[in-house]
Design an enzyme around this catalytic site. Structure first.
Site, PDB file in Angstrom:
ATOM      1  N   CYS A 116      18.862  50.975  -7.150  1.00  0.00           N
ATOM      2  CA  CYS A 116      17.952  50.340  -6.546  1.00  0.00           C
ATOM      3  C   CYS A 116      17.302  51.425  -5.722  1.00  0.00           C
ATOM      4  O   CYS A 116      16.754  52.247  -6.729  1.00  0.00           O
ATOM      5  CB  CYS A 116      18.831  49.371  -5.675  1.00  0.00           C
ATOM      6  SG  CYS A 116      19.730  49.878  -4.683  1.00  0.00           S
ATOM      7  N   ASN A 148      19.404  52.854  -2.539  1.00  0.00           N
ATOM      8  CA  ASN A 148      21.352  53.083  -2.372  1.00  0.00           C
ATOM      9  C   ASN A 148      22.126  52.501  -1.636  1.00  0.00           C
ATOM     10  O   ASN A 148      23.054  53.265  -0.885  1.00  0.00           O
ATOM     11  CB  ASN A 148      21.355  54.042  -2.865  1.00  0.00           C
ATOM     12  CG  ASN A 148      22.652  54.448  -3.770  1.00  0.00           C
ATOM     13  OD1 ASN A 148      23.193  55.321  -3.502  1.00  0.00           O
ATOM     14  ND2 ASN A 148      23.170  53.368  -4.764  1.00  0.00           N
ATOM     15  N   CYS A 164      21.732  49.211   0.044  1.00  0.00           N
ATOM     16  CA  CYS A 164      21.533  48.410  -0.297  1.00  0.00           C
ATOM     17  C   CYS A 164      22.269  47.185  -1.335  1.00  0.00           C
ATOM     18  O   CYS A 164      23.890  47.498  -1.368  1.00  0.00           O
ATOM     19  CB  CYS A 164      20.672  46.922   0.432  1.00  0.00           C
ATOM     20  SG  CYS A 164      20.046  47.561   2.285  1.00  0.00           S
ATOM     21  N   ARG A 165      21.335  47.093  -2.315  1.00  0.00           N
ATOM     22  CA  ARG A 165      21.682  46.136  -3.377  1.00  0.00           C
ATOM     23  C   ARG A 165      22.443  46.745  -4.866  1.00  0.00           C
ATOM     24  O   ARG A 165      23.625  45.919  -5.297  1.00  0.00           O
ATOM     25  CB  ARG A 165      20.399  45.972  -4.508  1.00  0.00           C
ATOM     26  CG  ARG A 165      18.947  45.115  -3.365  1.00  0.00           C
ATOM     27  CD  ARG A 165      18.046  44.863  -3.836  1.00  0.00           C
ATOM     28  NE  ARG A 165      16.718  46.133  -3.773  1.00  0.00           N
ATOM     29  CZ  ARG A 165      16.052  46.322  -4.713  1.00  0.00           C
ATOM     30  NH1 ARG A 165      15.144  45.500  -5.263  1.00  0.00           N
ATOM     31  NH2 ARG A 165      15.191  47.530  -4.548  1.00  0.00           N
ATOM     32  N   SER A 166      21.765  48.064  -4.661  1.00  0.00           N
ATOM     33  CA  SER A 166      23.336  48.729  -6.134  1.00  0.00           C
ATOM     34  C   SER A 166      24.169  48.973  -5.166  1.00  0.00           C
ATOM     35  O   SER A 166      25.500  49.075  -6.117  1.00  0.00           O
ATOM     36  CB  SER A 166      21.990  49.500  -6.452  1.00  0.00           C
ATOM     37  OG  SER A 166      22.261  51.206  -5.604  1.00  0.00           O
ATOM     38  N   ASP A 208      14.827  42.183  -1.980  1.00  0.00           N
ATOM     39  CA  ASP A 208      15.234  43.313  -1.517  1.00  0.00           C
ATOM     40  C   ASP A 208      15.365  42.940  -0.047  1.00  0.00           C
ATOM     41  O   ASP A 208      14.746  42.480   0.462  1.00  0.00           O
ATOM     42  CB  ASP A 208      14.644  44.869  -1.519  1.00  0.00           C
ATOM     43  CG  ASP A 208      15.190  45.377  -0.946  1.00  0.00           C
ATOM     44  OD1 ASP A 208      16.579  45.658  -0.066  1.00  0.00           O
ATOM     45  OD2 ASP A 208      14.448  46.775  -1.334  1.00  0.00           O
TER      46      ASP A 208
HETATM   47  P1  4NP Z   1      17.758  49.071  -1.841  1.00  0.00           P
HETATM   48  O1  4NP Z   1      17.160  48.440   0.215  1.00  0.00           O
HETATM   49  O2  4NP Z   1      16.608  49.582  -2.645  1.00  0.00           O
HETATM   50  O3  4NP Z   1      18.378  47.711  -2.130  1.00  0.00           O
HETATM   51  O4  4NP Z   1      19.068  50.063  -0.945  1.00  0.00           O
HETATM   52  C1  4NP Z   1      16.156  49.462   0.205  1.00  0.00           C
HETATM   53  C2  4NP Z   1      16.517  50.869   1.141  1.00  0.00           C
HETATM   54  C3  4NP Z   1      16.295  51.493   2.064  1.00  0.00           C
HETATM   55  C4  4NP Z   1      14.461  50.602   1.367  1.00  0.00           C
HETATM   56  C5  4NP Z   1      13.246  50.652   0.848  1.00  0.00           C
HETATM   57  C6  4NP Z   1      14.707  49.627   0.058  1.00  0.00           C
HETATM   58  N1  4NP Z   1      13.966  52.285   2.284  1.00  0.00           N
HETATM   59  O5  4NP Z   1      12.402  52.083   2.189  1.00  0.00           O
HETATM   60  O6  4NP Z   1      14.031  52.896   3.510  1.00  0.00           O
END
Ligand code: 4NP
Length: 150
Positions: A5, A8, A10-12, A120
């Site tokens: 993702c 790294n 939340c989703r992955s 997300d």
């Molecule tokens: P992820 O979610 O891609 O599912 O881990 C996010 C976590 C942090 C951020 C964006 C998406 N960020 O911009 O910090």
């Protein structure tokens, strides 16, 4: 396989924990890891809402740490499953052969969701993390079925 993702956190990591859990339940010998296309959260634990959500399904992802996707993944993994179109573009841009490109798939190419991208939950609330869990669970079961692993 590698789950990818943006952050790294939340989703992955949720997808990694779920795939590990399901593989263990079904006695499947799979190597699972996850990474993010960004360098925003290298070395960090998953988002505390992601940890709390997964704990409700008896899956512990608190020990995972953020890492950034690198092109070495193309040699290390058979499948690189990405969460959204932006991840897809970023990962494909680092591929240097057709063989490597073929390893990269949207995770929602599998399963029954009508969505193409895993929303997300970072911008959302606990309910969004639970929705992400349900979407990932369906996609992972679909992946294992369609790739002949179950
Ligand atoms: P992820 O979610 O891609 O599912 O881990 C996010 C976590 C942090 C951020 C964006 C998406 N960020 O911009 O910090």
């Amino acid at each position: 396989m590698l789950m990818v993702c943006l952050g790294n956190i939340c989703r992955s990591p949720m997808a990694e924990g779920l795939m590990r859990h399901i593989a263990q339940q079904r006695n499947l010998n799979l190597q699972v890891d996850s990474s993010g296309t960004s360098n925003y959260h290298i070395g960090e634990s998953p988002d505390k809402r992601a940890i709390r959500c997964m704990k409700e399904y008896d899956i512990d992802i608190s020990g995972l740490r953020g890492s950034q996707f690198t092109s070495s993944a193309f040699d290390l993994f058979d499948y690189i499953l990405v969460m959204d179109q932006s991840n897809l573009r970023n990962v494909i841009s680092l591929a240097t052969s057709e063989e490597h490109k073929k390893k990269v798939r949207l995770i929602l190419d599998y399963g029954s969701s009508e969505l193409r991208e895993v929303p997300d939950p970072w911008y959302g609330d606990m309910i969004d993390f639970h929705r992400t869990y349900e979407i990932l669970n369906d996609a992972i079961i679909g992946f294992l079925t369609e790739t002949g692993n179950v």
